[in-house]
Design a protein around this motif. Structure first.
Motif, PDB file in Angstrom:
ATOM      1  N   GLU A  62       1.343  -1.005  -0.102  1.00 30.74           N
ATOM      2  CA  GLU A  62       0.479  -0.458   0.030  1.00 30.74           C
ATOM      3  C   GLU A  62       1.113   0.960  -0.083  1.00 30.74           C
ATOM      4  O   GLU A  62       0.416   2.132  -0.897  1.00 30.74           O
ATOM      5  CB  GLU A  62      -0.982  -0.042   0.718  1.00 30.74           C
ATOM      6  CG  GLU A  62      -2.585  -0.867   1.529  1.00 30.74           C
ATOM      7  CD  GLU A  62      -2.692  -0.929   2.144  1.00 30.74           C
ATOM      8  OE1 GLU A  62      -2.987  -0.182   3.351  1.00 30.74           O
ATOM      9  OE2 GLU A  62      -3.837  -1.970   3.086  1.00 30.74           O
ATOM     10  N   SER A  63       2.253   1.432   0.193  1.00 25.34           N
ATOM     11  CA  SER A  63       2.800   1.903   0.525  1.00 25.34           C
ATOM     12  C   SER A  63       3.580   2.877  -0.403  1.00 25.34           C
ATOM     13  O   SER A  63       4.130   3.666  -0.763  1.00 25.34           O
ATOM     14  CB  SER A  63       3.791   2.205   1.776  1.00 25.34           C
ATOM     15  OG  SER A  63       4.328   1.494   1.440  1.00 25.34           O
ATOM     16  N   PHE A  64       3.228   1.412  -1.403  1.00 25.35           N
ATOM     17  CA  PHE A  64       4.404   2.587  -3.065  1.00 25.35           C
ATOM     18  C   PHE A  64       3.371   2.635  -4.204  1.00 25.35           C
ATOM     19  O   PHE A  64       2.301   1.473  -3.887  1.00 25.35           O
ATOM     20  CB  PHE A  64       4.627   0.589  -3.484  1.00 25.35           C
ATOM     21  CG  PHE A  64       5.599   0.710  -4.835  1.00 25.35           C
ATOM     22  CD1 PHE A  64       7.416   1.141  -4.497  1.00 25.35           C
ATOM     23  CD2 PHE A  64       5.123   0.547  -5.614  1.00 25.35           C
ATOM     24  CE1 PHE A  64       8.261   0.837  -5.979  1.00 25.35           C
ATOM     25  CE2 PHE A  64       6.045  -0.226  -6.865  1.00 25.35           C
ATOM     26  CZ  PHE A  64       7.636   0.882  -7.178  1.00 25.35           C
ATOM     27  N   THR A  65       3.793   3.873  -4.715  1.00 22.94           N
ATOM     28  CA  THR A  65       2.482   4.523  -5.138  1.00 22.94           C
ATOM     29  C   THR A  65       2.940   4.255  -6.998  1.00 22.94           C
ATOM     30  O   THR A  65       4.258   5.119  -6.499  1.00 22.94           O
ATOM     31  CB  THR A  65       1.420   5.480  -4.619  1.00 22.94           C
ATOM     32  OG1 THR A  65       2.435   6.375  -4.166  1.00 22.94           O
ATOM     33  CG2 THR A  65       0.964   4.750  -3.697  1.00 22.94           C
ATOM     34  N   ILE A  66       2.479   3.874  -7.990  1.00 23.89           N
ATOM     35  CA  ILE A  66       2.402   4.596  -8.889  1.00 23.89           C
ATOM     36  C   ILE A  66       2.185   6.065  -9.140  1.00 23.89           C
ATOM     37  O   ILE A  66       0.716   6.558  -8.810  1.00 23.89           O
ATOM     38  CB  ILE A  66       2.145   4.080 -10.786  1.00 23.89           C
ATOM     39  CG1 ILE A  66       1.757   2.323 -10.147  1.00 23.89           C
ATOM     40  CG2 ILE A  66       1.987   4.160 -11.590  1.00 23.89           C
ATOM     41  CD1 ILE A  66       3.214   1.951 -10.120  1.00 23.89           C
TER      42      ILE A  66
END
Length: 173
Positions: free
Chosen positions: A106-110
């Motif tokens: 969840e903390s990794f976003t495009i």
């Protein structure tokens, strides 16, 4: 005022980023904050194996590298932590790997991406990520071309078999 040596170093970094982006057929910008070192290492390994160059970039340097190009539309997305994943030969590899990783973290976003020198939106990146790998796409296309020819061959063989069976029966009478 920055030191001349530091200024030259930053100019070289901008030139390297610009060359990297110009050589790429596709790229994806991500916000990598909140991922562990182990997860980042695993992600980098997977990207490297797919031929994707993944680097953390400073927003100001990337902004200067794309200034005056069609990719200057990336500017609104250049805030926070930014990593750039570019591929020079596979249009979907970076999007596929990073979207799969973003689903599980969840903390990794495009943030956004680009393809063939044009900025693309998040929906486009997600739809590209769902495409099968290049090998499977080529096999599907070859199968589509091969299907009508195979059907014709089966139909001709059925005619030959039918005519071949009728001839011995006629000879027996």
């Amino acid at each position: 005022m920055p030191n001349q040596k530091i200024l030259e170093l930053k100019q070289q970094q901008v030139a390297d980023i610009k060359a990297n982006v110009e050589a790429a057929c596709a790229g994806v910008l991500v916000d990598y904050s909140g991922i562990s070192v182990a997860d980042d290492t695993k992600l980098r390994k997977e990207l490297r194996e797919a031929g994707v160059n993944y680097t953390v970039v400073k927003n100001t340097l990337l902004r200067k590298a794309v200034a005056g190009t069609d990719l200057s539309e990336l500017d609104p997305f250049l805030n926070g932590n930014t990593a750039l994943a570019v591929s020079s030969d596979d249009h979907v590899a970076a999007a596929r790997i990073l979207c799969k990783y973003a689903e599980s973290n969840e903390s990794f976003t495009i943030k956004t991406g680009f393809m063939d020198g044009k900025v693309i939106d998040l929906d486009t990146i997600n739809s590209i990520a769902k495409l099968p790998p290049r090998d499977i796409l080529l096999a599907t296309v070859c199968n589509a071309f091969n299907a009508p020819i195979s059907a014709l061959a089966r139909a001709l063989q059925a005619i030959v078999d039918k005519d071949g069976e009728a001839a011995p029966e006629a000879a027996a009478e």
